[in-house]
Design a protein around this motif. Structure first.
Motif, PDB file in Angstrom:
ATOM      1  N   VAL A  51       0.846  -1.206   0.000  1.00 38.43           N
ATOM      2  CA  VAL A  51       0.000   0.000   0.000  1.00 38.43           C
ATOM      3  C   VAL A  51       0.879   1.252   0.000  1.00 38.43           C
ATOM      4  O   VAL A  51       0.643   2.194  -0.760  1.00 38.43           O
ATOM      5  CB  VAL A  51      -0.957   0.005   1.212  1.00 38.43           C
ATOM      6  CG1 VAL A  51      -1.625   1.356   1.393  1.00 38.43           C
ATOM      7  CG2 VAL A  51      -2.004  -1.088   1.066  1.00 38.43           C
ATOM      8  N   ARG A  52       1.889   1.246   0.843  1.00 40.82           N
ATOM      9  CA  ARG A  52       2.779   2.403   0.938  1.00 40.82           C
ATOM     10  C   ARG A  52       3.484   2.676  -0.386  1.00 40.82           C
ATOM     11  O   ARG A  52       3.545   3.812  -0.851  1.00 40.82           O
ATOM     12  CB  ARG A  52       3.793   2.168   2.046  1.00 40.82           C
ATOM     13  CG  ARG A  52       4.570   3.404   2.407  1.00 40.82           C
ATOM     14  CD  ARG A  52       5.324   3.177   3.674  1.00 40.82           C
ATOM     15  NE  ARG A  52       6.725   3.005   3.326  1.00 40.82           N
ATOM     16  CZ  ARG A  52       7.668   2.741   4.178  1.00 40.82           C
ATOM     17  NH1 ARG A  52       7.375   2.526   5.441  1.00 40.82           N
ATOM     18  NH2 ARG A  52       8.905   2.635   3.792  1.00 40.82           N
ATOM     19  N   SER A  53       3.976   1.638  -1.015  1.00 46.04           N
ATOM     20  CA  SER A  53       4.649   1.774  -2.304  1.00 46.04           C
ATOM     21  C   SER A  53       3.697   2.291  -3.382  1.00 46.04           C
ATOM     22  O   SER A  53       4.036   3.185  -4.167  1.00 46.04           O
ATOM     23  CB  SER A  53       5.231   0.423  -2.718  1.00 46.04           C
ATOM     24  OG  SER A  53       5.818   0.503  -3.985  1.00 46.04           O
ATOM     25  N   ALA A  54       2.491   1.729  -3.411  1.00 45.23           N
ATOM     26  CA  ALA A  54       1.494   2.155  -4.398  1.00 45.23           C
ATOM     27  C   ALA A  54       1.088   3.612  -4.176  1.00 45.23           C
ATOM     28  O   ALA A  54       0.902   4.368  -5.135  1.00 45.23           O
ATOM     29  CB  ALA A  54       0.274   1.247  -4.341  1.00 45.23           C
ATOM     30  N   LEU A  55       0.971   4.013  -2.920  1.00 40.63           N
ATOM     31  CA  LEU A  55       0.612   5.401  -2.616  1.00 40.63           C
ATOM     32  C   LEU A  55       1.713   6.356  -3.064  1.00 40.63           C
ATOM     33  O   LEU A  55       1.435   7.396  -3.672  1.00 40.63           O
ATOM     34  CB  LEU A  55       0.335   5.565  -1.126  1.00 40.63           C
ATOM     35  CG  LEU A  55      -0.105   6.958  -0.674  1.00 40.63           C
ATOM     36  CD1 LEU A  55      -1.393   7.378  -1.380  1.00 40.63           C
ATOM     37  CD2 LEU A  55      -0.302   6.970   0.829  1.00 40.63           C
ATOM     38  N   GLU A  56       2.950   5.992  -2.812  1.00 40.07           N
ATOM     39  CA  GLU A  56       4.062   6.848  -3.228  1.00 40.07           C
ATOM     40  C   GLU A  56       4.127   6.966  -4.748  1.00 40.07           C
ATOM     41  O   GLU A  56       4.315   8.059  -5.283  1.00 40.07           O
ATOM     42  CB  GLU A  56       5.381   6.310  -2.682  1.00 40.07           C
ATOM     43  CG  GLU A  56       5.538   6.536  -1.193  1.00 40.07           C
ATOM     44  CD  GLU A  56       6.799   5.908  -0.613  1.00 40.07           C
ATOM     45  OE1 GLU A  56       7.631   5.376  -1.382  1.00 40.07           O
ATOM     46  OE2 GLU A  56       6.939   5.943   0.622  1.00 40.07           O
TER      47      GLU A  56
END
Length: 88
Positions: A51-56
Motif C-alpha cells: 500500500v505504501r509503495s502504491a501510494l508513493e
C-alpha cells in the motif's frame, strides 16, 4: 492533465489517476480488515508495504500531472515550489 492537452487526453490521465486511487482504497480496506481479524504479522506488513509503495508511486504521477498543468497555465514559480514542498 495539462491545459494544452486535448480534452480526451486530460480525461484519460484523470481516469488513470482515479483508477489508481480506487485500487489503493481497496488495498487500505483490505489492510483494515486484516488488522481487525488479527491476521499474521508478516501478511499485514507485506500488504502495508504494498500500500505504501502504491501510494508513493500514485503521488508521483499526481505530482507530475499537476506540475505539467501548472506550467501550461503559466503559474507563478512560487506555486510550483509550493507543490513540490507539499509533495515531500
Amino acid at each position: 492533465m495539462t491545459a494544452t492537452m486535448p480534452i480526451s487526453d486530460r480525461e484519460a490521465e484523470k481516469t488513470k489517476i482515479l483508477n489508481r486511487l480506487r485500487r489503493l482504497e481497496g488495498q487500505v480496506r483490505g489492510l483494515q480488515k486484516m488488522v481487525e481479524e488479527e491476521k499474521d504479522c508478516v501478511e499485514v506488513m507485506t500488504l502495508y508495504a504494498s500500500v505504501r509503495s502504491a501510494l508513493e508511486s500514485t503521488g508521483d504521477v499526481i505530482l507530475e500531472t499537476y506540475v505539467e498543468m501548472c506550467q501550461a497555465r503559466e503559474e507563478k514559480p512560487a506555486n510550483l515550489v509550493k507543490l513540490l514542498k507539499l509533495a515531500r
